[in-house]
Scaffold this motif. Structure first.
Motif, PDB file in Angstrom:
ATOM      1  N   HIS A   1       0.838  -1.200   0.000  1.00 57.17           N
ATOM      2  CA  HIS A   1       0.000   0.000   0.000  1.00 57.17           C
ATOM      3  C   HIS A   1       0.873   1.250   0.000  1.00 57.17           C
ATOM      4  CE1 HIS A   1      -3.485  -2.466   1.327  1.00 57.17           C
ATOM      5  NE2 HIS A   1      -2.558  -3.121   1.993  1.00 57.17           N
ATOM      6  N   GLY A   2       0.381   2.314  -0.619  1.00 52.76           N
ATOM      7  CA  GLY A   2       1.035   3.624  -0.522  1.00 52.76           C
ATOM      8  C   GLY A   2       2.060   3.922  -1.592  1.00 52.76           C
ATOM      9  N   VAL A   3       2.214   3.051  -2.586  1.00 52.05           N
ATOM     10  CA  VAL A   3       3.161   3.322  -3.662  1.00 52.05           C
ATOM     11  C   VAL A   3       2.514   4.317  -4.616  1.00 52.05           C
ATOM     12  CG1 VAL A   3       4.456   2.336  -5.591  1.00 52.05           C
ATOM     13  CG2 VAL A   3       4.195   1.038  -3.459  1.00 52.05           C
ATOM     14  N   GLY A   4       3.202   5.432  -4.861  1.00 49.02           N
ATOM     15  CA  GLY A   4       2.640   6.509  -5.680  1.00 49.02           C
ATOM     16  C   GLY A   4       2.379   6.097  -7.114  1.00 49.02           C
ATOM     17  N   GLU A   5       1.324   6.675  -7.669  1.00 48.05           N
ATOM     18  CA  GLU A   5       0.999   6.456  -9.078  1.00 48.05           C
ATOM     19  C   GLU A   5       1.255   7.755  -9.831  1.00 48.05           C
ATOM     20  OE1 GLU A   5      -2.642   4.365  -9.982  1.00 48.05           O
ATOM     21  OE2 GLU A   5      -2.744   3.606  -7.936  1.00 48.05           O
ATOM     22  N   MET A   6       0.712   7.862 -10.999  1.00 50.11           N
ATOM     23  CA  MET A   6       0.888   9.081 -11.792  1.00 50.11           C
ATOM     24  C   MET A   6       0.261  10.266 -11.062  1.00 50.11           C
ATOM     25  SD  MET A   6       0.093   7.628 -15.603  1.00 50.11           S
ATOM     26  CE  MET A   6       0.078   9.258 -16.290  1.00 50.11           C
ATOM     27  N   PRO A   7       0.837  11.453 -11.187  1.00 51.81           N
ATOM     28  CA  PRO A   7       0.267  12.641 -10.515  1.00 51.81           C
ATOM     29  C   PRO A   7      -1.185  12.867 -10.933  1.00 51.81           C
ATOM     30  CG  PRO A   7       2.416  13.138 -11.459  1.00 51.81           C
ATOM     31  CD  PRO A   7       2.056  11.769 -11.933  1.00 51.81           C
ATOM     32  N   GLY A   8      -2.005  13.207  -9.946  1.00 53.19           N
ATOM     33  CA  GLY A   8      -3.410  13.485 -10.222  1.00 53.19           C
ATOM     34  C   GLY A   8      -4.293  12.250 -10.298  1.00 53.19           C
ATOM     35  N   SER A   9      -3.722  11.067 -10.049  1.00 46.86           N
ATOM     36  CA  SER A   9      -4.525   9.843 -10.158  1.00 46.86           C
ATOM     37  C   SER A   9      -5.283   9.537  -8.874  1.00 46.86           C
ATOM     38  CB  SER A   9      -3.638   8.650 -10.524  1.00 46.86           C
ATOM     39  OG  SER A   9      -2.658   8.439  -9.538  1.00 46.86           O
ATOM     40  N   GLY A  10      -5.126  10.406  -7.866  1.00 45.90           N
ATOM     41  CA  GLY A  10      -5.854  10.189  -6.612  1.00 45.90           C
ATOM     42  C   GLY A  10      -5.103   9.275  -5.663  1.00 45.90           C
ATOM     43  N   ARG A  11      -5.844   8.682  -4.770  1.00 50.96           N
ATOM     44  CA  ARG A  11      -5.238   7.821  -3.754  1.00 50.96           C
ATOM     45  C   ARG A  11      -4.617   6.586  -4.400  1.00 50.96           C
ATOM     46  NH1 ARG A  11      -8.623   5.076   1.208  1.00 50.96           N
ATOM     47  NH2 ARG A  11      -6.848   4.135   2.247  1.00 50.96           N
TER      48      ARG A  11
END
Length: 195
Positions: free
Chosen positions: A72-82
């Motif tokens: 859990h908590g691995v960032g995705e593309m900016p603006g993709s939300g949680r």
């Protein structure tokens, strides 16, 4: 049970058809009470069997998830939300255990690791966290554990198990027990809160 049910129903119906306003209904009432008890006993037996089968299915499903973890908590593309959790499967249980043991290295970061629980176990786990607090609940090897009122560790499989533990916790305890918490309990709580 089905044949007994059908036989009793036919007997009951034939007696109802034979009754008239002048007939003594005591025997009919006694038959109805016996039939009602039979139905209630049968339904309780069926309910117990269904619950047992559901638990067995849950255990089998968990065995199929032994090599799977959630990140859990691995960032995705900016603006993709949680960020969504990442489900990954390892080649064997030993490797899974090594990864699970190393999760303490994630402390302080936004990334966490959890076990891929079945829906039933996840529901019990979330209910336990809500009723007992996050620090008193954890999972290990696909089992849900909670700390009871005396600091005792309990394995929980269903809401009924949790209800028993919570009801023990809400009962008044003697003053001698309340005034001083055992050292073992504090140490165990500190160790388990890191899990």
């Amino acid at each position: 049970m089905l044949s007994t049910f059908n036989h009793r129903m036919k007997s009951f119906e034939s007696q109802l058809q034979k009754t008239s306003p002048t007939t003594d209904t005591d025997a009919l009432a006694a038959d109805f009470v016996a039939f009602k008890q039979f139905i209630c006993t049968t339904l309780r037996t069926m309910q117990y069997q269904i619950e047992w089968v559901a638990r067995e299915v849950d255990r089998i499903e968990m065995r199929g998830r032994q090599k799977i973890l959630l990140l859990h908590g691995v960032g995705e593309m900016p603006g993709s939300g949680r960020p969504r959790p990442i489900l990954f499967k390892v080649r064997d249980v030993n490797m899974r255990d090594e990864i699970w043991a190393a999760k303490t290295g994630l402390e302080g970061s936004e990334v966490t690791l959890s076990e891929f629980l079945t829906k039933a176990r996840h529901s019990v786990f979330m209910e336990a966290r809500q009723r007992l607090g996050v620090s008193k609940c954890w999972t290990r090897e696909w089992q849900v554990f909670v700390l009871g009122p005396s600091g005792t560790r309990h394995r929980v499989e269903c809401s009924e198990d949790l209800g028993e533990i919570v009801s023990k916790q809400s009962k008044p305890t003697p003053l001698a027990v309340v005034t001083k918490e055992p050292v073992i309990s504090r140490a165990r709580r500190g160790a388990t809160s890191k899990k």
